[in-house]
Design a protein around this motif. Structure first.
Motif, PDB file in Angstrom:
ATOM      1  N   PRO A 114      33.756 -81.958  62.393  1.00 45.17           N
ATOM      2  CA  PRO A 114      32.662 -82.921  62.406  1.00 45.17           C
ATOM      3  C   PRO A 114      31.836 -82.926  61.120  1.00 45.17           C
ATOM      4  CG  PRO A 114      32.178 -81.055  63.852  1.00 45.17           C
ATOM      5  CD  PRO A 114      33.582 -80.884  63.383  1.00 45.17           C
ATOM      6  N   ASP A 115      31.910 -81.836  60.345  1.00 50.00           N
ATOM      7  CA  ASP A 115      31.102 -81.775  59.114  1.00 50.00           C
ATOM      8  C   ASP A 115      31.868 -82.299  57.889  1.00 50.00           C
ATOM      9  OD1 ASP A 115      32.880 -79.624  59.285  1.00 50.00           O
ATOM     10  OD2 ASP A 115      31.599 -78.263  58.148  1.00 50.00           O
ATOM     11  N   VAL A 116      33.109 -82.765  58.117  1.00 52.69           N
ATOM     12  CA  VAL A 116      33.947 -83.243  57.008  1.00 52.69           C
ATOM     13  C   VAL A 116      34.156 -84.746  57.132  1.00 52.69           C
ATOM     14  CG1 VAL A 116      36.329 -83.210  56.110  1.00 52.69           C
ATOM     15  CG2 VAL A 116      35.184 -81.056  56.684  1.00 52.69           C
ATOM     16  N   THR A 117      34.007 -85.456  56.024  1.00 52.35           N
ATOM     17  CA  THR A 117      34.304 -86.903  56.015  1.00 52.35           C
ATOM     18  C   THR A 117      35.173 -87.249  54.804  1.00 52.35           C
ATOM     19  OG1 THR A 117      32.189 -87.405  57.061  1.00 52.35           O
ATOM     20  CG2 THR A 117      33.310 -89.235  55.984  1.00 52.35           C
ATOM     21  N   TYR A 118      36.205 -87.994  55.052  1.00 54.93           N
ATOM     22  CA  TYR A 118      37.005 -88.596  53.989  1.00 54.93           C
ATOM     23  C   TYR A 118      36.941 -90.092  54.205  1.00 54.93           C
ATOM     24  CZ  TYR A 118      39.607 -84.467  52.302  1.00 54.93           C
ATOM     25  OH  TYR A 118      39.963 -83.269  51.751  1.00 54.93           O
ATOM     26  N   LEU A 119      36.537 -90.831  53.190  1.00 52.97           N
ATOM     27  CA  LEU A 119      36.619 -92.287  53.264  1.00 52.97           C
ATOM     28  C   LEU A 119      37.784 -92.716  52.385  1.00 52.97           C
ATOM     29  CD1 LEU A 119      32.912 -93.519  52.929  1.00 52.97           C
ATOM     30  CD2 LEU A 119      34.222 -93.061  55.019  1.00 52.97           C
ATOM     31  N   LEU A 120      38.650 -93.517  52.949  1.00 53.84           N
ATOM     32  CA  LEU A 120      39.822 -94.020  52.225  1.00 53.84           C
ATOM     33  C   LEU A 120      39.573 -95.459  51.806  1.00 53.84           C
ATOM     34  CD1 LEU A 120      43.167 -93.280  54.129  1.00 53.84           C
ATOM     35  CD2 LEU A 120      42.584 -92.636  51.783  1.00 53.84           C
ATOM     36  N   ARG A 133      47.319-100.511  51.150  1.00 52.22           N
ATOM     37  CA  ARG A 133      47.800 -99.339  50.394  1.00 52.22           C
ATOM     38  C   ARG A 133      46.628 -98.508  49.904  1.00 52.22           C
ATOM     39  NH1 ARG A 133      53.009-100.995  47.008  1.00 52.22           N
ATOM     40  NH2 ARG A 133      53.953-102.299  48.580  1.00 52.22           N
ATOM     41  N   PRO A 134      46.747 -97.189  49.985  1.00 56.93           N
ATOM     42  CA  PRO A 134      45.628 -96.343  49.561  1.00 56.93           C
ATOM     43  C   PRO A 134      45.398 -96.433  48.056  1.00 56.93           C
ATOM     44  CG  PRO A 134      47.553 -94.999  50.062  1.00 56.93           C
ATOM     45  CD  PRO A 134      47.897 -96.405  50.469  1.00 56.93           C
ATOM     46  N   VAL A 135      44.143 -96.643  47.649  1.00 59.19           N
ATOM     47  CA  VAL A 135      43.839 -96.712  46.209  1.00 59.19           C
ATOM     48  C   VAL A 135      42.738 -95.733  45.797  1.00 59.19           C
ATOM     49  CG1 VAL A 135      44.657 -99.074  45.790  1.00 59.19           C
ATOM     50  CG2 VAL A 135      42.306 -98.714  46.580  1.00 59.19           C
ATOM     51  N   GLY A 136      42.166 -95.026  46.772  1.00 61.61           N
ATOM     52  CA  GLY A 136      41.148 -94.058  46.386  1.00 61.61           C
ATOM     53  C   GLY A 136      40.493 -93.424  47.600  1.00 61.61           C
ATOM     54  N   TYR A 137      39.653 -92.448  47.318  1.00 57.89           N
ATOM     55  CA  TYR A 137      38.931 -91.796  48.417  1.00 57.89           C
ATOM     56  C   TYR A 137      37.692 -91.100  47.888  1.00 57.89           C
ATOM     57  CZ  TYR A 137      40.625 -87.146  46.994  1.00 57.89           C
ATOM     58  OH  TYR A 137      40.870 -85.988  46.298  1.00 57.89           O
ATOM     59  N   VAL A 138      36.769 -90.868  48.798  1.00 57.59           N
ATOM     60  CA  VAL A 138      35.638 -89.983  48.531  1.00 57.59           C
ATOM     61  C   VAL A 138      35.549 -89.037  49.724  1.00 57.59           C
ATOM     62  CG1 VAL A 138      33.916 -91.595  49.533  1.00 57.59           C
ATOM     63  CG2 VAL A 138      33.185 -89.851  47.898  1.00 57.59           C
ATOM     64  N   SER A 139      35.273 -87.774  49.441  1.00 57.56           N
ATOM     65  CA  SER A 139      35.225 -86.791  50.531  1.00 57.56           C
ATOM     66  C   SER A 139      33.955 -85.959  50.400  1.00 57.56           C
ATOM     67  CB  SER A 139      36.450 -85.877  50.464  1.00 57.56           C
ATOM     68  OG  SER A 139      36.570 -85.294  49.185  1.00 57.56           O
ATOM     69  N   TRP A 140      33.446 -85.519  51.539  1.00 62.14           N
ATOM     70  CA  TRP A 140      32.250 -84.657  51.501  1.00 62.14           C
ATOM     71  C   TRP A 140      32.125 -83.797  52.746  1.00 62.14           C
ATOM     72  CZ3 TRP A 140      31.533 -90.009  52.331  1.00 62.14           C
ATOM     73  CH2 TRP A 140      30.945 -90.364  53.529  1.00 62.14           C
ATOM     74  N   LEU A 141      31.249 -82.807  52.604  1.00 63.30           N
ATOM     75  CA  LEU A 141      30.864 -81.942  53.720  1.00 63.30           C
ATOM     76  C   LEU A 141      29.379 -82.129  53.962  1.00 63.30           C
ATOM     77  CD1 LEU A 141      32.980 -79.449  52.136  1.00 63.30           C
ATOM     78  CD2 LEU A 141      32.633 -78.977  54.543  1.00 63.30           C
ATOM     79  N   GLU A 142      28.965 -81.976  55.194  1.00 68.12           N
ATOM     80  CA  GLU A 142      27.536 -82.019  55.480  1.00 68.12           C
ATOM     81  C   GLU A 142      27.007 -80.604  55.417  1.00 68.12           C
ATOM     82  OE1 GLU A 142      26.500 -84.483  58.788  1.00 68.12           O
ATOM     83  OE2 GLU A 142      28.046 -85.918  58.202  1.00 68.12           O
ATOM     84  N   ARG A 157      32.207 -98.899  45.255  1.00 65.35           N
ATOM     85  CA  ARG A 157      32.232 -99.237  46.691  1.00 65.35           C
ATOM     86  C   ARG A 157      32.278 -97.963  47.537  1.00 65.35           C
ATOM     87  NH1 ARG A 157      35.272-103.686  48.718  1.00 65.35           N
ATOM     88  NH2 ARG A 157      34.850-102.683  50.709  1.00 65.35           N
ATOM     89  N   LEU A 158      33.107 -97.006  47.099  1.00 65.28           N
ATOM     90  CA  LEU A 158      33.225 -95.743  47.846  1.00 65.28           C
ATOM     91  C   LEU A 158      31.888 -94.995  47.849  1.00 65.28           C
ATOM     92  CD1 LEU A 158      36.769 -94.624  46.649  1.00 65.28           C
ATOM     93  CD2 LEU A 158      36.094 -94.926  49.042  1.00 65.28           C
ATOM     94  N   MET A 159      31.233 -94.963  46.682  1.00 66.53           N
ATOM     95  CA  MET A 159      29.942 -94.265  46.619  1.00 66.53           C
ATOM     96  C   MET A 159      28.889 -94.987  47.463  1.00 66.53           C
ATOM     97  SD  MET A 159      30.272 -91.485  44.895  1.00 66.53           S
ATOM     98  CE  MET A 159      28.671 -90.928  44.334  1.00 66.53           C
ATOM     99  N   ARG A 160      28.912 -96.312  47.432  1.00 73.36           N
ATOM    100  CA  ARG A 160      27.938 -97.069  48.250  1.00 73.36           C
ATOM    101  C   ARG A 160      28.207 -96.862  49.749  1.00 73.36           C
ATOM    102  NH1 ARG A 160      24.084 -97.865  44.837  1.00 73.36           N
ATOM    103  NH2 ARG A 160      24.837 -98.657  42.864  1.00 73.36           N
ATOM    104  N   ALA A 161      29.474 -96.728  50.113  1.00 70.83           N
ATOM    105  CA  ALA A 161      29.811 -96.473  51.518  1.00 70.83           C
ATOM    106  C   ALA A 161      29.306 -95.093  51.928  1.00 70.83           C
ATOM    107  CB  ALA A 161      31.323 -96.584  51.723  1.00 70.83           C
ATOM    108  N   ALA A 162      29.437 -94.113  51.016  1.00 69.13           N
ATOM    109  CA  ALA A 162      28.914 -92.770  51.303  1.00 69.13           C
ATOM    110  C   ALA A 162      27.395 -92.842  51.464  1.00 69.13           C
ATOM    111  CB  ALA A 162      29.296 -91.802  50.182  1.00 69.13           C
ATOM    112  N   ALA A 163      26.749 -93.613  50.574  1.00 68.73           N
ATOM    113  CA  ALA A 163      25.286 -93.737  50.625  1.00 68.73           C
ATOM    114  C   ALA A 163      24.841 -94.354  51.948  1.00 68.73           C
ATOM    115  CB  ALA A 163      24.800 -94.589  49.457  1.00 68.73           C
ATOM    116  N   GLU A 164      25.608 -95.294  52.432  1.00 68.82           N
ATOM    117  CA  GLU A 164      25.256 -95.948  53.699  1.00 68.82           C
ATOM    118  C   GLU A 164      25.308 -94.940  54.850  1.00 68.82           C
ATOM    119  OE1 GLU A 164      27.182 -99.744  55.502  1.00 68.82           O
ATOM    120  OE2 GLU A 164      26.579-100.088  53.418  1.00 68.82           O
TER     121      GLU A 164
END
Ligand SMILES: CC(C)(COP(=O)(O)OP(=O)(O)OC[C@H]1O[C@@H](n2cnc3c(N)ncnc32)[C@H](O)[C@@H]1OP(=O)(O)O)[C@@H](O)C(=O)NCCC(=O)NCCS
Length: 145
Positions: free
Chosen positions: A47-53, A59-68, A98-105
């Motif tokens: 639950p403390d891990v998130t990957y946004l694809l 087709r996958p073109v990138g990702y951002v990942s984080w821990l809380e 876009r990935l960073m803005r999605a994380a910010a949201e």
């Protein structure tokens, strides 16, 4: 061409694994990803891990990942970014932003923290343009025997 962003689940472990290996290779550490796709599937259940694809035409073109994490000093939760990566062919088209803005949201006002290499001038420029503050500290790593 439409870019969509979604949370990766355990079923995306192989895709995430491939993207992580591509990033490691680009950074000159092709053997640095020692986690297997099965390890990642387990991580993607936490639950403390998130990957946004980010996907373009499916087709996958990138990702951002984080821990809380929690800051003991402030008592506030924050997001500790692990990786941000966009494949070569999709760079310079706003996918990283876009990935960073999605994380910010998802952060909903929480602070987002991460590390960037001193020599990674392109990424540093990208982060500064987004309004992030960059400060320098040494990273320590200790593997007690
Ligand atoms: C940094 C990165 C995620 C930016 O993704 P992106 O989708 O190209 O970013 P955007 O299109 O939203 O913004 C483009 C900006 O990214 C920066 N950038 C960094 N490396 C770049 C590259 N190889 N190609 C294009 N832009 C790059 C530029 O500053 C560019 O701004 P500019 O158009 O004013 O020159 C991407 O270049 C990448 O994956 N780099 C390798 C991995 C990495 O360094 N990750 C960060 C580790 S902390």
């Amino acid at each position: 061409m439409t870019v969509t962003i979604r949370r990766a689940g355990p079923g995306d472990a192989a895709t995430v694994h491939g993207l992580m290996r591509a990033l490691a290779e680009q950074q000159g550490h092709p053997d640095a990803v020692t986690a297997t796709a099965a390890d990642l599937a387990a991580a993607l259940r936490r639950p403390d891990v998130t990957y946004l694809l980010a996907e373009r035409d499916g087709r996958p073109v990138g990702y951002v990942s984080w821990l809380e994490r929690i800051s003991f000093w402030s008592g506030d939760d924050y997001l500790a970014l692990d990786d941000l990566f966009v494949v070569d062919a999709a760079r310079g088209q706003g996918v990283g932003e876009r990935l960073m803005r999605a994380a910010a949201e998802i952060a909903k006002g929480r602070v987002i923290r991460w590390e960037v290499g001193e020599a990674n001038a392109g990424a540093r420029r990208f982060y500064e343009r987004m309004g992030a503050q960059l400060t320098s500290k040494q990273i320590c790593r200790w593997q007690p025997s």
